[in-house]
Design a protein around this motif. Structure first.
Motif, short mmCIF file in Angstrom:
data_model
loop_
_atom_site.label_atom_id
_atom_site.label_comp_id
_atom_site.label_asym_id
_atom_site.label_seq_id
_atom_site.Cartn_x
_atom_site.Cartn_y
_atom_site.Cartn_z
N MET A 140 0.81 -1.22 0.00
CA MET A 140 0.00 0.00 0.00
C MET A 140 0.84 1.27 0.00
O MET A 140 0.61 2.16 -0.81
N HIS A 141 1.80 1.34 0.89
CA HIS A 141 2.59 2.57 1.01
C HIS A 141 3.52 2.75 -0.19
O HIS A 141 3.74 3.88 -0.65
N ALA A 142 4.05 1.64 -0.70
CA ALA A 142 4.91 1.73 -1.89
C ALA A 142 4.10 2.20 -3.09
O ALA A 142 4.57 3.02 -3.89
N ALA A 143 2.87 1.70 -3.24
CA ALA A 143 2.01 2.13 -4.34
C ALA A 143 1.74 3.63 -4.26
O ALA A 143 1.78 4.34 -5.27
N ALA A 144 1.47 4.11 -3.07
CA ALA A 144 1.20 5.54 -2.89
C ALA A 144 2.44 6.37 -3.24
O ALA A 144 2.32 7.43 -3.85
N ALA A 145 3.60 5.85 -2.91
CA ALA A 145 4.84 6.59 -3.17
C ALA A 145 5.11 6.78 -4.67
O ALA A 145 5.79 7.73 -5.05
N VAL A 146 4.58 5.88 -5.49
CA VAL A 146 4.81 6.00 -6.94
C VAL A 146 3.55 6.42 -7.69
O VAL A 146 3.43 6.24 -8.90
N GLY A 147 2.58 6.98 -6.96
CA GLY A 147 1.39 7.52 -7.60
C GLY A 147 0.33 6.51 -7.98
O GLY A 147 -0.54 6.80 -8.80
N LEU A 148 0.36 5.31 -7.39
CA LEU A 148 -0.63 4.28 -7.72
C LEU A 148 -1.55 3.97 -6.54
O LEU A 148 -2.14 2.89 -6.48
N GLU A 149 -1.68 4.91 -5.63
CA GLU A 149 -2.54 4.69 -4.47
C GLU A 149 -3.96 4.35 -4.91
O GLU A 149 -4.53 5.02 -5.78
N GLY A 150 -4.50 3.29 -4.34
CA GLY A 150 -5.85 2.85 -4.68
C GLY A 150 -5.92 1.97 -5.92
O GLY A 150 -6.95 1.36 -6.18
N LYS A 151 -4.85 1.90 -6.71
CA LYS A 151 -4.82 1.06 -7.91
C LYS A 151 -3.90 -0.15 -7.74
O LYS A 151 -4.08 -1.17 -8.38
N SER A 152 -2.89 -0.02 -6.91
CA SER A 152 -1.93 -1.10 -6.67
C SER A 152 -1.75 -1.23 -5.16
O SER A 152 -1.88 -0.25 -4.42
N GLY A 153 -1.48 -2.44 -4.72
CA GLY A 153 -1.29 -2.66 -3.29
C GLY A 153 -2.57 -2.86 -2.52
O GLY A 153 -2.57 -2.93 -1.30
N VAL A 154 -3.70 -2.96 -3.24
CA VAL A 154 -5.00 -3.18 -2.62
C VAL A 154 -5.80 -4.19 -3.44
O VAL A 154 -5.53 -4.38 -4.63
N LEU A 155 -6.76 -4.82 -2.81
CA LEU A 155 -7.69 -5.70 -3.52
C LEU A 155 -9.06 -5.05 -3.50
O LEU A 155 -9.72 -4.99 -2.47
N LYS A 156 -9.46 -4.50 -4.63
CA LYS A 156 -10.77 -3.87 -4.75
C LYS A 156 -11.12 -3.74 -6.23
O LYS A 156 -10.25 -3.89 -7.10
N VAL A 157 -12.37 -3.46 -6.51
CA VAL A 157 -12.83 -3.27 -7.88
C VAL A 157 -12.02 -2.15 -8.53
O VAL A 157 -11.73 -1.12 -7.90
N ASP A 158 -11.62 -2.36 -9.77
CA ASP A 158 -10.86 -1.42 -10.58
C ASP A 158 -9.40 -1.26 -10.18
O ASP A 158 -8.70 -0.41 -10.71
N ALA A 159 -8.94 -2.09 -9.25
CA ALA A 159 -7.51 -2.07 -8.90
C ALA A 159 -6.79 -3.09 -9.78
O ALA A 159 -7.41 -3.96 -10.39
N LEU A 160 -5.49 -2.96 -9.87
CA LEU A 160 -4.69 -3.94 -10.59
C LEU A 160 -4.67 -5.21 -9.75
O LEU A 160 -4.30 -5.17 -8.59
N ALA A 161 -5.11 -6.33 -10.31
CA ALA A 161 -5.25 -7.57 -9.55
C ALA A 161 -3.95 -8.35 -9.54
O ALA A 161 -3.84 -9.42 -10.12
N ASP A 162 -2.94 -7.82 -8.90
CA ASP A 162 -1.67 -8.51 -8.77
C ASP A 162 -1.55 -9.01 -7.33
O ASP A 162 -1.46 -8.21 -6.39
N ILE A 163 -1.64 -10.33 -7.17
CA ILE A 163 -1.57 -10.90 -5.83
C ILE A 163 -0.70 -12.15 -5.86
O ILE A 163 -0.39 -12.69 -6.93
N ILE A 164 -0.28 -12.58 -4.68
CA ILE A 164 0.41 -13.85 -4.56
C ILE A 164 -0.30 -14.67 -3.50
O ILE A 164 -0.91 -14.12 -2.58
N ALA A 165 -0.25 -15.98 -3.64
CA ALA A 165 -0.70 -16.91 -2.61
C ALA A 165 0.54 -17.59 -2.08
O ALA A 165 1.42 -18.00 -2.85
N VAL A 166 0.64 -17.67 -0.77
CA VAL A 166 1.83 -18.25 -0.15
C VAL A 166 1.46 -19.41 0.75
O VAL A 166 0.31 -19.55 1.17
#
Length: 68
Positions: free
Chosen positions: A13-39
């Motif tokens: 979340m904080h890294a996404a905000a630092a590069v101008g992607l707040e709300g689009k990256s680093g979160v799971l929600k509608v209209d966000a970039l769906a990049d996730i990992i399962a561990v």
């Protein structure tokens, strides 16, 4: 010393905000970039679980990963 949750948020979340992607990256929600990992395991109890990736999803598509 960050808690595991704080470390994960700093890397997402904080890294996404630092590069101008707040709300689009680093979160799971509608209209966000769906990049996730399962561990394997719970990274809130053991950050080492983040090194045991079972699958990666990029832009809503599962990416195959090599075993090992």
């Amino acid at each position: 010393g960050l808690t595991p949750l704080e470390a994960i948020r700093a890397a997402t979340m904080h890294a996404a905000a630092a590069v101008g992607l707040e709300g689009k990256s680093g979160v799971l929600k509608v209209d966000a970039l769906a990049d996730i990992i399962a561990v394997e395991g719970n990274p809130l109890l053991d950050l080492g679980a983040l090194q045991k990736i079972k699958f990666v999803m990029k832009e809503g598509q599962v990416i195959e990963i090599s075993p090992g």
